[in-house]
Scaffold this motif. Structure first.
Motif, PDB file in Angstrom:
ATOM      1  N   GLN A  32       0.841  -1.200   0.000  1.00  0.00           N
ATOM      2  CA  GLN A  32       0.000   0.000   0.000  1.00  0.00           C
ATOM      3  C   GLN A  32       0.873   1.246   0.000  1.00  0.00           C
ATOM      4  N   LYS A  33       0.615   2.134  -0.931  1.00  0.00           N
ATOM      5  CA  LYS A  33       1.400   3.365  -1.048  1.00  0.00           C
ATOM      6  C   LYS A  33       0.745   4.481  -0.258  1.00  0.00           C
ATOM      7  N   ASP A  34       1.557   5.429   0.221  1.00  0.00           N
ATOM      8  CA  ASP A  34       1.076   6.630   0.892  1.00  0.00           C
ATOM      9  C   ASP A  34       1.075   7.745  -0.154  1.00  0.00           C
ATOM     10  N   ALA A  35      -0.077   8.005  -0.744  1.00  0.00           N
ATOM     11  CA  ALA A  35      -0.174   8.963  -1.844  1.00  0.00           C
ATOM     12  C   ALA A  35       0.255  10.366  -1.430  1.00  0.00           C
ATOM     13  N   HIS A  36      -0.084  10.769  -0.210  1.00  0.00           N
ATOM     14  CA  HIS A  36       0.284  12.114   0.248  1.00  0.00           C
ATOM     15  C   HIS A  36       1.804  12.267   0.336  1.00  0.00           C
ATOM     16  N   LEU A  37       2.459  11.260   0.904  1.00  0.00           N
ATOM     17  CA  LEU A  37       3.910  11.313   1.030  1.00  0.00           C
ATOM     18  C   LEU A  37       4.572  11.267  -0.346  1.00  0.00           C
ATOM     19  N   LEU A  38       4.066  10.439  -1.240  1.00  0.00           N
ATOM     20  CA  LEU A  38       4.623  10.374  -2.591  1.00  0.00           C
ATOM     21  C   LEU A  38       4.460  11.709  -3.320  1.00  0.00           C
ATOM     22  N   ASP A  39       3.296  12.329  -3.173  1.00  0.00           N
ATOM     23  CA  ASP A  39       3.068  13.633  -3.804  1.00  0.00           C
ATOM     24  C   ASP A  39       4.044  14.674  -3.257  1.00  0.00           C
TER      25      ASP A  39
ATOM     26  N   ALA B 232       7.592  14.121  -4.534  1.00  0.00           N
ATOM     27  CA  ALA B 232       7.716  14.424  -5.961  1.00  0.00           C
ATOM     28  C   ALA B 232       7.937  15.911  -6.223  1.00  0.00           C
ATOM     29  N   VAL B 233       7.552  16.768  -5.278  1.00  0.00           N
ATOM     30  CA  VAL B 233       7.681  18.215  -5.489  1.00  0.00           C
ATOM     31  C   VAL B 233       8.477  18.912  -4.386  1.00  0.00           C
ATOM     32  N   ARG B 234       9.069  18.155  -3.450  1.00  0.00           N
ATOM     33  CA  ARG B 234       9.804  18.776  -2.346  1.00  0.00           C
ATOM     34  C   ARG B 234      10.845  19.730  -2.898  1.00  0.00           C
ATOM     35  N   ARG B 235      10.879  20.920  -2.348  1.00  0.00           N
ATOM     36  CA  ARG B 235      11.781  21.953  -2.840  1.00  0.00           C
ATOM     37  C   ARG B 235      12.083  22.920  -1.716  1.00  0.00           C
ATOM     38  N   SER B 236      13.323  23.361  -1.642  1.00  0.00           N
ATOM     39  CA  SER B 236      13.701  24.385  -0.672  1.00  0.00           C
ATOM     40  C   SER B 236      13.375  25.768  -1.218  1.00  0.00           C
ATOM     41  N   ILE B 237      13.033  26.670  -0.310  1.00  0.00           N
ATOM     42  CA  ILE B 237      12.809  28.074  -0.648  1.00  0.00           C
ATOM     43  C   ILE B 237      14.030  28.850  -0.168  1.00  0.00           C
ATOM     44  N   PRO B 238      14.628  29.724  -0.993  1.00  0.00           N
ATOM     45  CA  PRO B 238      15.776  30.494  -0.524  1.00  0.00           C
ATOM     46  C   PRO B 238      15.459  31.259   0.757  1.00  0.00           C
TER      47      PRO B 238
END
Length: 195
Positions: free
Chosen positions: A2-9, A12-18
């Motif tokens: 079973q996948k955790d859709a929220h964690l996968l989402d 997939a877009v994790r990004r740092s903000i300056p």
């Protein structure tokens, strides 16, 4: 499986903000305690907890910036006005800055390298736990992470190392994607076949 859709989402877009794009509000003390509690759930061979946190908040951040500026000017007296302002605002760009400090030391069983990697994992976990609480974050080191003259000012002991300064706050700027490595260029397959 079973996948955790929220964690996968999220991943997939994790990004740092300056850090210079951050603003108030930052996390409350209670939120920050929860962020750090979650972050400390990292791989830690031998259960040594070979790291610790130092939290910088409030007016103390401006004082630290002024002292860092003095250190930098002592080494480079001809800094431009722009770089003087950069140094002065190192710790005021975000409402909260968390130092992740490695306390790695020789151990009869656990290599120091593993202890250092645990501190790196801790830095990433702070980023993700801050994001999970609705804040933006950025993992920086900067010159003073490696300059032991700054350690007394920052609360770091001579035998310790700074793994990173995690800046946490809010932002009105959307995260911007950056180029990511092509998987074919960074993965080697050894054995097995799912073709």
């Amino acid at each position: 499986m079973q996948k955790d859709a929220h964690l996968l989402d999220y991943l997939a877009v994790r990004r740092s903000i300056p850090a210079f794009q951050m603003r108030d509000p930052g996390p409350s003390k209670g939120e920050l305690e929860e962020i750090l509690r979650l972050a400390s759930r990292v791989p830690d061979h031998g259960k040594l907890a070979p790291w610790r946190f130092i939290v910088y908040r409030g007016e103390e951040r401006a004082r630290i910036g002024e002292e860092l500026l003095k250190l930098r000017l002592a080494a480079e007296p001809n800094l431009s006005d722009e770089l003087i302002e950069v140094e002065r605002t190192r710790f005021t760009r975000a409402p909260t800055v968390v130092a992740v400090v490695s306390t790695a030391a020789p151990h009869f069983k656990i290599p120091e390298w593993e202890q250092l990697m645990s501190a790196g994992a801790l830095c990433l976990n702070v980023l993700m736990a801050a994001n999970a609480h609705g804040y933006v974050s950025n993992w920086l080191t900067e010159w003073f992470a490696f300059d032991t003259r700054a350690y007394p000012l920052l609360g770091v002991k001579p035998e310790e190392k700074v793994a990173g300064f995690i800046h946490i706050g809010s932002s009105d700027f959307p995260p911007v994607e950056r180029p990511r490595p092509d998987l074919a260029e960074i993965v080697s397959w050894v054995g097995g076949s799912d073709d």
